[in-house]
Design a protein around this motif. Sequence first.
Motif, mmCIF file in Angstrom:
data_model
loop_
_atom_site.group_PDB
_atom_site.id
_atom_site.type_symbol
_atom_site.label_atom_id
_atom_site.label_comp_id
_atom_site.label_asym_id
_atom_site.label_seq_id
_atom_site.Cartn_x
_atom_site.Cartn_y
_atom_site.Cartn_z
ATOM 1 N N VAL A 2 -22.879 -1.364 -17.734
ATOM 2 C CA VAL A 2 -22.695 -0.153 -18.511
ATOM 3 C C VAL A 2 -21.888 -0.495 -19.905
ATOM 4 O O VAL A 2 -22.227 0.142 -20.816
ATOM 5 C CB VAL A 2 -21.778 0.880 -17.652
ATOM 6 N N ARG A 13 -24.571 -1.487 -22.525
ATOM 7 C CA ARG A 13 -25.364 -0.411 -22.834
ATOM 8 C C ARG A 13 -24.681 0.341 -23.892
ATOM 9 O O ARG A 13 -25.445 0.489 -24.971
ATOM 10 C CB ARG A 13 -26.036 0.303 -21.600
ATOM 11 N N TYR A 23 -27.556 6.699 -27.085
ATOM 12 C CA TYR A 23 -27.302 6.590 -25.535
ATOM 13 C C TYR A 23 -25.997 7.488 -25.643
ATOM 14 O O TYR A 23 -25.988 8.207 -24.521
ATOM 15 C CB TYR A 23 -27.057 5.218 -25.146
ATOM 16 N N LEU A 31 -26.373 11.217 -24.896
ATOM 17 C CA LEU A 31 -26.522 11.690 -23.846
ATOM 18 C C LEU A 31 -25.509 11.399 -22.857
ATOM 19 O O LEU A 31 -25.262 12.220 -21.932
ATOM 20 C CB LEU A 31 -28.073 10.898 -23.235
ATOM 21 N N PHE A 32 -24.790 10.349 -23.084
ATOM 22 C CA PHE A 32 -23.787 10.044 -22.330
ATOM 23 C C PHE A 32 -22.572 9.807 -23.022
ATOM 24 O O PHE A 32 -22.059 8.513 -23.081
ATOM 25 C CB PHE A 32 -24.096 8.659 -21.222
ATOM 26 N N VAL A 46 -19.228 10.333 -22.390
ATOM 27 C CA VAL A 46 -18.360 9.949 -21.340
ATOM 28 C C VAL A 46 -18.950 8.961 -20.354
ATOM 29 O O VAL A 46 -19.812 9.161 -19.689
ATOM 30 C CB VAL A 46 -17.715 11.072 -20.620
ATOM 31 N N PRO A 47 -18.411 7.634 -20.393
ATOM 32 C CA PRO A 47 -18.981 6.627 -19.233
ATOM 33 C C PRO A 47 -18.804 7.352 -17.952
ATOM 34 O O PRO A 47 -17.975 7.953 -17.572
ATOM 35 C CB PRO A 47 -18.220 5.338 -19.595
ATOM 36 N N PRO A 48 -19.781 6.871 -17.004
ATOM 37 C CA PRO A 48 -19.615 7.288 -15.562
ATOM 38 C C PRO A 48 -18.418 6.600 -14.921
ATOM 39 O O PRO A 48 -17.970 5.495 -15.535
ATOM 40 C CB PRO A 48 -20.994 6.637 -15.201
ATOM 41 N N PRO A 49 -17.945 7.038 -13.655
ATOM 42 C CA PRO A 49 -16.807 6.547 -12.959
ATOM 43 C C PRO A 49 -17.380 5.137 -12.460
ATOM 44 O O PRO A 49 -18.695 4.950 -12.249
ATOM 45 C CB PRO A 49 -16.663 7.575 -11.956
ATOM 46 N N LEU A 76 -35.792 15.175 -23.554
ATOM 47 C CA LEU A 76 -34.280 15.135 -23.680
ATOM 48 C C LEU A 76 -33.720 16.145 -24.904
ATOM 49 O O LEU A 76 -34.349 16.396 -25.668
ATOM 50 C CB LEU A 76 -33.845 13.690 -23.939
ATOM 51 N N ARG A 77 -32.214 16.118 -24.775
ATOM 52 C CA ARG A 77 -31.555 17.013 -25.769
ATOM 53 C C ARG A 77 -31.913 16.083 -27.253
ATOM 54 O O ARG A 77 -32.376 14.983 -27.451
ATOM 55 C CB ARG A 77 -30.186 16.873 -25.668
ATOM 56 N N GLU A 78 -31.608 16.784 -28.412
ATOM 57 C CA GLU A 78 -31.685 16.251 -29.668
ATOM 58 C C GLU A 78 -30.279 15.487 -30.091
ATOM 59 O O GLU A 78 -29.424 15.500 -29.214
ATOM 60 C CB GLU A 78 -31.868 17.382 -30.869
ATOM 61 N N ARG A 108 -20.762 15.265 -12.985
ATOM 62 C CA ARG A 108 -19.976 14.089 -13.522
ATOM 63 C C ARG A 108 -20.600 13.491 -14.486
ATOM 64 O O ARG A 108 -21.759 13.623 -14.706
ATOM 65 C CB ARG A 108 -19.487 13.228 -12.337
ATOM 66 N N PRO A 109 -19.809 12.701 -15.537
ATOM 67 C CA PRO A 109 -20.423 11.845 -16.381
ATOM 68 C C PRO A 109 -21.529 10.945 -15.853
ATOM 69 O O PRO A 109 -21.431 10.478 -14.826
ATOM 70 C CB PRO A 109 -19.276 11.153 -17.370
ATOM 71 N N GLY A 110 -22.697 10.721 -16.689
ATOM 72 C CA GLY A 110 -23.680 9.751 -16.027
ATOM 73 C C GLY A 110 -24.732 10.460 -15.605
ATOM 74 O O GLY A 110 -25.732 9.978 -15.047
ATOM 75 N N ASP A 125 -34.222 18.620 -20.169
ATOM 76 C CA ASP A 125 -32.604 18.445 -20.428
ATOM 77 C C ASP A 125 -31.740 19.743 -20.356
ATOM 78 O O ASP A 125 -32.205 20.650 -21.383
ATOM 79 C CB ASP A 125 -31.984 17.626 -21.541
ATOM 80 N N LEU A 166 -30.871 21.527 -23.568
ATOM 81 C CA LEU A 166 -31.736 22.345 -24.163
ATOM 82 C C LEU A 166 -31.642 23.816 -23.728
ATOM 83 O O LEU A 166 -32.466 24.729 -24.459
ATOM 84 C CB LEU A 166 -33.039 21.870 -24.320
ATOM 85 N N HIS A 219 -28.163 1.488 -14.607
ATOM 86 C CA HIS A 219 -27.774 0.608 -15.526
ATOM 87 C C HIS A 219 -28.231 -1.107 -15.295
ATOM 88 O O HIS A 219 -28.054 -1.843 -16.030
ATOM 89 C CB HIS A 219 -26.290 0.329 -15.689
#
Lengths: 287, 287, 99, 99
Positions: free
Chosen positions: B136, B139, B176, B179-180, B182-185, B243-245, D62-64, D73, D76, D97
């Motif tokens: 992570v 990335r 990246y 889209l993300f 906040v990093p995942p736990p 995906l989102r813009e 959760r994030p991710g 998505d 949107l 990852h």
Amino acid sequence: DSSFGHGLSPNMIYRYSRHLLLPSFGVQGQSNLVKSSILVVGAGGLGAPALLYLAACGVGRLGIVDHDIVELNNLHRQIIHTEAYIGWSKVESAAAACRSVNSTIQIVEHKEAFRTSNALEIMSKYDIVVDATDNVPSRYMINDCCVVLGKPLVSGAALGMEGQLTVYNYNGGPCYRCLFPVPPPTTACQRCSDSGVLGVVPGVIGCLQALEAIKIASVIGEPLSGRMLLFDALSARIRIVKLRERSSQCKACGENAALTQQQFQNFDYEKFTQSPLSTSPLKLNLL
Amino acid sequence: DSSFGHGLSPNMIYRYSRHLLLPSFGVQGQSNLVKSSILVVGAGGLGAPALLYLAACGVGRLGIVDHDIVELNNLHRQIIHTEAYIGWSKVESAAAACRSVNSTIQIVEHKEAFRTSNALEIMSKYDIVVDATDNVPSRYMINDCCVVLGKPLVSGAALGMEGQLTVYNYNGGPCYRCLFPVPPPTTACQRCSDSGVLGVVPGVIGCLQALEAIKIASVIGEPLSGRMLLFDALSARIRIVKLRERSSQCKACGENAALTQQQFQNFDYEKFTQSPLSTSPLKLNLL
Amino acid sequence: MQLTLEFGGGLELLCDSVKIHKINVDPEAGVEKLTMKHLLAWVRTNLIKERPEMFMKGDSVRPGVLVLVNDCDWELTGQLDTTLEEKDVVVFISTLHGG
Amino acid sequence: MQLTLEFGGGLELLCDSVKIHKINVDPEAGVEKLTMKHLLAWVRTNLIKERPEMFMKGDSVRPGVLVLVNDCDWELTGQLDTTLEEKDVVVFISTLHGG
Ligand SMILES: [Zn+2]
Ligand SMILES: [Zn+2]
């Protein structure tokens, strides 16, 4: 050998540890793979990645059939061959590459064209067949031989910017002739050598062929039988479509067909498709 | 060199003839490719096929970054490395393999971990970046460096039986962090070394990464920007989703962000993600 | 009736190299339903610019062409008799043999 | 309302390793529309068998985790306020990852 029943030596356990860790694959999947045998017909654009991944993953016996020699204009896509092997047989070159990534598996070299005269004998020694050839008569011949011998066939194709993939003759699913009982007109049968191909397109399809062969060999997941993957590299679009069932009218696998070994050996695939089994060299005149 | 304006020597014309024959690629596509430079971060499961296909297709300059050494338990999926290179640096091993398939391109070895301290200097020498790493913090770091330097990022990932692929920071598309944010736990961040991966799954994704990098470099087709490919090997299903813009709120590429080189160099990616940049070796205890 | 037609595997070369066609086509006069048989005739007249024998043979597609209606082989939907509905996606794809 | 839910990228491990769930879920009492917010609560109660913190954080995912409504998505379509319709397909996928 091992006393744990799974046939995996400590060396194998270390080598394949990332497979063994996988709950959906695990020791049983690897053990099935190590006991399996796979024949790849064609060591070209599709065969290159398919062979490397099949060797690396630990298929017990891996056969390679091809009669061709390595040429410089293969190297843009046939990543199993190196410049040092230009002029050598593709089978010798591919076998050397496979051995260099995994010396613990058996690699069998069939340095000959796949023909009705030798097909049954060669194919009968393997559990699964990967069609990585580049012409119509070979595709019918390999299909029919798989039907006669009851072998699943992982069939891939690539041309230009597109690729196709499916599994034939698996678990009651259709065979190539169920889909294509009549061969296409010869004018519709382009080869990579005539029409070009973006090198990485057979790369993607060849990897997917290795994946489907691995799934069948290790008895995991749902093989792509009765479905076909259509890949368009330019637009990055992939469709997976539902195919027809096995046809009762099929001349190869249909109810009243019962194609015999003798009939297979006497069938003239070049005449049937009006195409030669071997490619003639390309005359390129760009300048 | 050549007097025809496309920069292709007669030797290149022969080597890449199957590309030149393609109407949608042709001399212009190959010429663009030969003039381009691509950096692949990570010479592991994803990097292996990506590097081989990028070298084979004729990218002008190909950079490889990795600090790792080749181990036997890499070989089930990292088909660019051979048994003879166990114990060697992955970069040296991969570079040798790339040179053996194509001695006419420039291959640059970066035998070091990709860190904020060297990232800007390394990446600034390339047009396109391929993220083939496995953790992570890398990335986020690679993404931010691409945003700071304005480079398109071809991002692939594989774990278990699944793979994901998209192109970030390309032509106004999302990055990246869009889209993300906040990093995942950390409990949700498995690595192949911990959780396993079927070897051919990164093979498929790595080939597709090479394809997307080739499309961007040669200026053909529609790169997978603003879309993501989701690959499920077990069921042979592939989705390509929208995906989102680009997010105006994004801390990296958003309107008020303007991440500077200095800020990038001072950012602590390990602290941000609470994960280390380097993998610790696997302790496998199956028997 | 609005349909999306896609051509692949080289068949797009017969229609100006355009792969995706959003079309509007109505059933024949006096007929209620739009069938694949009518659609094929419509395609041959309106989209195929050259070498129609590379697309059709008789009133069906030539050998080696797969027809897919909403991602399903038309052998499963009734071939020429398949009835099409608003917004259906029909794919014509020539099988590839290269490697 | 009939929906198809898919879990991937490891999230399926939270629901007995089943990736695809065909479910029937109705809007809250007194509300006409079924929103993603209500669906998430329903999933947490009815499908998630363990470690709910690996799926949700607060009243969102959760994030991710990417959420896709009909291959799009949910950023949107309106995120938690997205209105779901009969036969919609909702995918929850954890970003990977590994390499
Ligand atoms: Zn059949
Ligand atoms: Zn951003």
